[in-house]
Design a protein around this motif. Sequence first.
Motif, PDB file in Angstrom:
ATOM      1  N   VAL A   1       0.842  -1.199   0.000  1.00 23.18           N
ATOM      2  CA  VAL A   1       0.000   0.000   0.000  1.00 23.18           C
ATOM      3  C   VAL A   1       0.877   1.250   0.000  1.00 23.18           C
ATOM      4  CG1 VAL A   1      -1.955  -1.080   1.165  1.00 23.18           C
ATOM      5  CG2 VAL A   1      -0.212   0.073   2.522  1.00 23.18           C
ATOM      6  N   LEU A   2       0.353   2.301  -0.635  1.00 21.65           N
ATOM      7  CA  LEU A   2       1.015   3.599  -0.634  1.00 21.65           C
ATOM      8  C   LEU A   2       0.223   4.551   0.232  1.00 21.65           C
ATOM      9  CD1 LEU A   2       1.920   3.878  -4.409  1.00 21.65           C
ATOM     10  CD2 LEU A   2       3.481   3.470  -2.501  1.00 21.65           C
ATOM     11  N   LEU A   3       0.907   5.342   1.024  1.00 23.66           N
ATOM     12  CA  LEU A   3       0.266   6.268   1.949  1.00 23.66           C
ATOM     13  C   LEU A   3       0.250   7.702   1.439  1.00 23.66           C
ATOM     14  CD1 LEU A   3       2.051   4.940   5.170  1.00 23.66           C
ATOM     15  CD2 LEU A   3      -0.177   4.232   4.252  1.00 23.66           C
ATOM     16  N   ASN A   4       1.017   7.990   0.391  1.00 24.09           N
ATOM     17  CA  ASN A   4       1.090   9.372  -0.091  1.00 24.09           C
ATOM     18  C   ASN A   4      -0.168   9.772  -0.851  1.00 24.09           C
ATOM     19  OD1 ASN A   4       2.359   7.476  -2.035  1.00 24.09           O
ATOM     20  ND2 ASN A   4       2.578   9.273  -3.320  1.00 24.09           N
ATOM     21  N   GLU A   5      -0.436  11.064  -0.823  1.00 24.53           N
ATOM     22  CA  GLU A   5      -1.647  11.608  -1.416  1.00 24.53           C
ATOM     23  C   GLU A   5      -1.528  11.676  -2.932  1.00 24.53           C
ATOM     24  OE1 GLU A   5      -5.017  12.130  -1.866  1.00 24.53           O
ATOM     25  OE2 GLU A   5      -4.661  12.509   0.259  1.00 24.53           O
ATOM     26  N   THR A   6      -2.426  10.990  -3.626  1.00 25.59           N
ATOM     27  CA  THR A   6      -2.465  11.053  -5.084  1.00 25.59           C
ATOM     28  C   THR A   6      -3.865  11.398  -5.596  1.00 25.59           C
ATOM     29  OG1 THR A   6      -2.863   8.667  -5.246  1.00 25.59           O
ATOM     30  CG2 THR A   6      -0.565   9.409  -5.388  1.00 25.59           C
ATOM     31  N   LYS A   7      -4.862  11.418  -4.738  1.00 24.89           N
ATOM     32  CA  LYS A   7      -6.247  11.706  -5.154  1.00 24.89           C
ATOM     33  C   LYS A   7      -6.557  13.193  -5.130  1.00 24.89           C
ATOM     34  CE  LYS A   7      -7.462   7.324  -5.316  1.00 24.89           C
ATOM     35  NZ  LYS A   7      -6.972   6.627  -6.456  1.00 24.89           N
ATOM     36  N   PHE A   8      -5.945  13.938  -4.225  1.00 27.98           N
ATOM     37  CA  PHE A   8      -6.209  15.360  -4.087  1.00 27.98           C
ATOM     38  C   PHE A   8      -4.985  16.143  -4.519  1.00 27.98           C
ATOM     39  CE2 PHE A   8      -8.966  13.293  -1.016  1.00 27.98           C
ATOM     40  CZ  PHE A   8     -10.178  13.900  -1.274  1.00 27.98           C
ATOM     41  N   ASP A   9      -5.203  17.213  -5.272  1.00 25.64           N
ATOM     42  CA  ASP A   9      -4.128  18.094  -5.712  1.00 25.64           C
ATOM     43  C   ASP A   9      -3.887  19.128  -4.619  1.00 25.64           C
ATOM     44  OD1 ASP A   9      -2.371  19.834  -6.928  1.00 25.64           O
ATOM     45  OD2 ASP A   9      -3.525  19.993  -8.781  1.00 25.64           O
ATOM     46  N   LEU A  10      -2.749  19.050  -3.984  1.00 23.89           N
ATOM     47  CA  LEU A  10      -2.440  19.924  -2.852  1.00 23.89           C
ATOM     48  C   LEU A  10      -1.551  21.110  -3.244  1.00 23.89           C
ATOM     49  CD1 LEU A  10      -1.614  17.088  -0.288  1.00 23.89           C
ATOM     50  CD2 LEU A  10      -3.815  18.206  -0.683  1.00 23.89           C
ATOM     51  N   ARG A  11      -1.244  21.249  -4.511  1.00 23.36           N
ATOM     52  CA  ARG A  11      -0.271  22.254  -4.947  1.00 23.36           C
ATOM     53  C   ARG A  11      -0.719  23.691  -4.729  1.00 23.36           C
ATOM     54  NH1 ARG A  11       0.729  19.888 -10.736  1.00 23.36           N
ATOM     55  NH2 ARG A  11      -1.472  19.538 -10.409  1.00 23.36           N
ATOM     56  N   ASP A  12      -2.013  23.961  -4.637  1.00 26.54           N
ATOM     57  CA  ASP A  12      -2.481  25.330  -4.442  1.00 26.54           C
ATOM     58  C   ASP A  12      -2.652  25.701  -2.968  1.00 26.54           C
ATOM     59  OD1 ASP A  12      -2.513  25.894  -7.161  1.00 26.54           O
ATOM     60  OD2 ASP A  12      -4.557  25.152  -7.410  1.00 26.54           O
ATOM     61  N   ILE A  13      -2.288  24.829  -2.081  1.00 23.91           N
ATOM     62  CA  ILE A  13      -2.362  25.111  -0.645  1.00 23.91           C
ATOM     63  C   ILE A  13      -0.973  25.577  -0.203  1.00 23.91           C
ATOM     64  CG2 ILE A  13      -2.833  24.166   1.639  1.00 23.91           C
ATOM     65  CD1 ILE A  13      -4.649  22.074   0.215  1.00 23.91           C
ATOM     66  N   PRO A  14      -0.824  26.851   0.160  1.00 27.22           N
ATOM     67  CA  PRO A  14       0.507  27.418   0.418  1.00 27.22           C
ATOM     68  C   PRO A  14       1.373  26.641   1.414  1.00 27.22           C
ATOM     69  CG  PRO A  14      -1.140  29.154   0.373  1.00 27.22           C
ATOM     70  CD  PRO A  14      -1.877  27.846   0.315  1.00 27.22           C
ATOM     71  N   LEU A  15       0.804  26.155   2.475  1.00 25.07           N
ATOM     72  CA  LEU A  15       1.604  25.454   3.496  1.00 25.07           C
ATOM     73  C   LEU A  15       1.431  23.935   3.433  1.00 25.07           C
ATOM     74  CD1 LEU A  15       1.117  27.851   6.538  1.00 25.07           C
ATOM     75  CD2 LEU A  15       3.101  27.644   5.033  1.00 25.07           C
ATOM     76  N   ALA A  16       0.974  23.419   2.312  1.00 28.58           N
ATOM     77  CA  ALA A  16       0.706  21.974   2.199  1.00 28.58           C
ATOM     78  C   ALA A  16       1.917  21.139   2.592  1.00 28.58           C
ATOM     79  CB  ALA A  16       0.248  21.627   0.784  1.00 28.58           C
ATOM     80  N   GLY A  17       3.093  21.537   2.167  1.00 21.44           N
ATOM     81  CA  GLY A  17       4.296  20.773   2.476  1.00 21.44           C
ATOM     82  C   GLY A  17       4.638  20.722   3.960  1.00 21.44           C
ATOM     83  N   PHE A  18       4.124  21.672   4.724  1.00 24.40           N
ATOM     84  CA  PHE A  18       4.369  21.698   6.164  1.00 24.40           C
ATOM     85  C   PHE A  18       3.208  21.131   6.959  1.00 24.40           C
ATOM     86  CE2 PHE A  18       7.273  24.974   4.606  1.00 24.40           C
ATOM     87  CZ  PHE A  18       8.436  24.591   5.242  1.00 24.40           C
ATOM     88  N   GLU A  19       2.004  21.090   6.375  1.00 25.12           N
ATOM     89  CA  GLU A  19       0.831  20.673   7.128  1.00 25.12           C
ATOM     90  C   GLU A  19       0.354  19.263   6.811  1.00 25.12           C
ATOM     91  OE1 GLU A  19      -1.117  25.085   7.881  1.00 25.12           O
ATOM     92  OE2 GLU A  19      -1.886  23.884   6.236  1.00 25.12           O
TER      93      GLU A  19
END
Length: 171
Positions: A149-167
């Motif tokens: 199983v993979l745990l990383n997010e592939t269903k939702f596009d998080l690129r437009d969320i400014p702090l996505a990489g930290f949150e």
Amino acid sequence: MSTLSFDSFTKKIYIKTNLEKLYWSWCTADGITSWFLSNATYTSTNGRMKSGSAKIAKGDSYIWEWHNWDGHEKGKVIQANGKDFFEITFADVCQVAISMEEQGDFVLLTLKQYNIPTDDKSKLNIHYGCSNGWTFWLANLKAYLEHGVLLNETKFDLRDIPLAGFEFVNM
């Protein structure tokens, strides 16, 4: 015991797999894109792009692209022994060394990122950001190799969320 500092960090994880599979997972484009990246390109010292199944070698260059991030990481392979160790340049200014040691049915993977600058921006973005990131990605690798199983997010596009990489913990 060594002390903790902002110029390096070490992450370790036991993974129930064999050494050959774990090395493949890190050191080929096919392997590293199976659990970590959306795309990986390796170019040999003679300027030729390597096939997806070819192992990295000392002197190769790489371009990595992630899911949910428009940027990319470029670097060089400093060392790669074809079995249980490799080292790359990373984040423009530092290095990452990965060693793998068989321990029965498990492999102990040790990741060390070092030569991190200690200015405030690097403490936040490289030490804090990469340390958190590698913690997740090593857990993702374990989940993938042990349970498929993979745990990383592939269903939702998080690129437009400014702090996505930290949150987001699974970016």
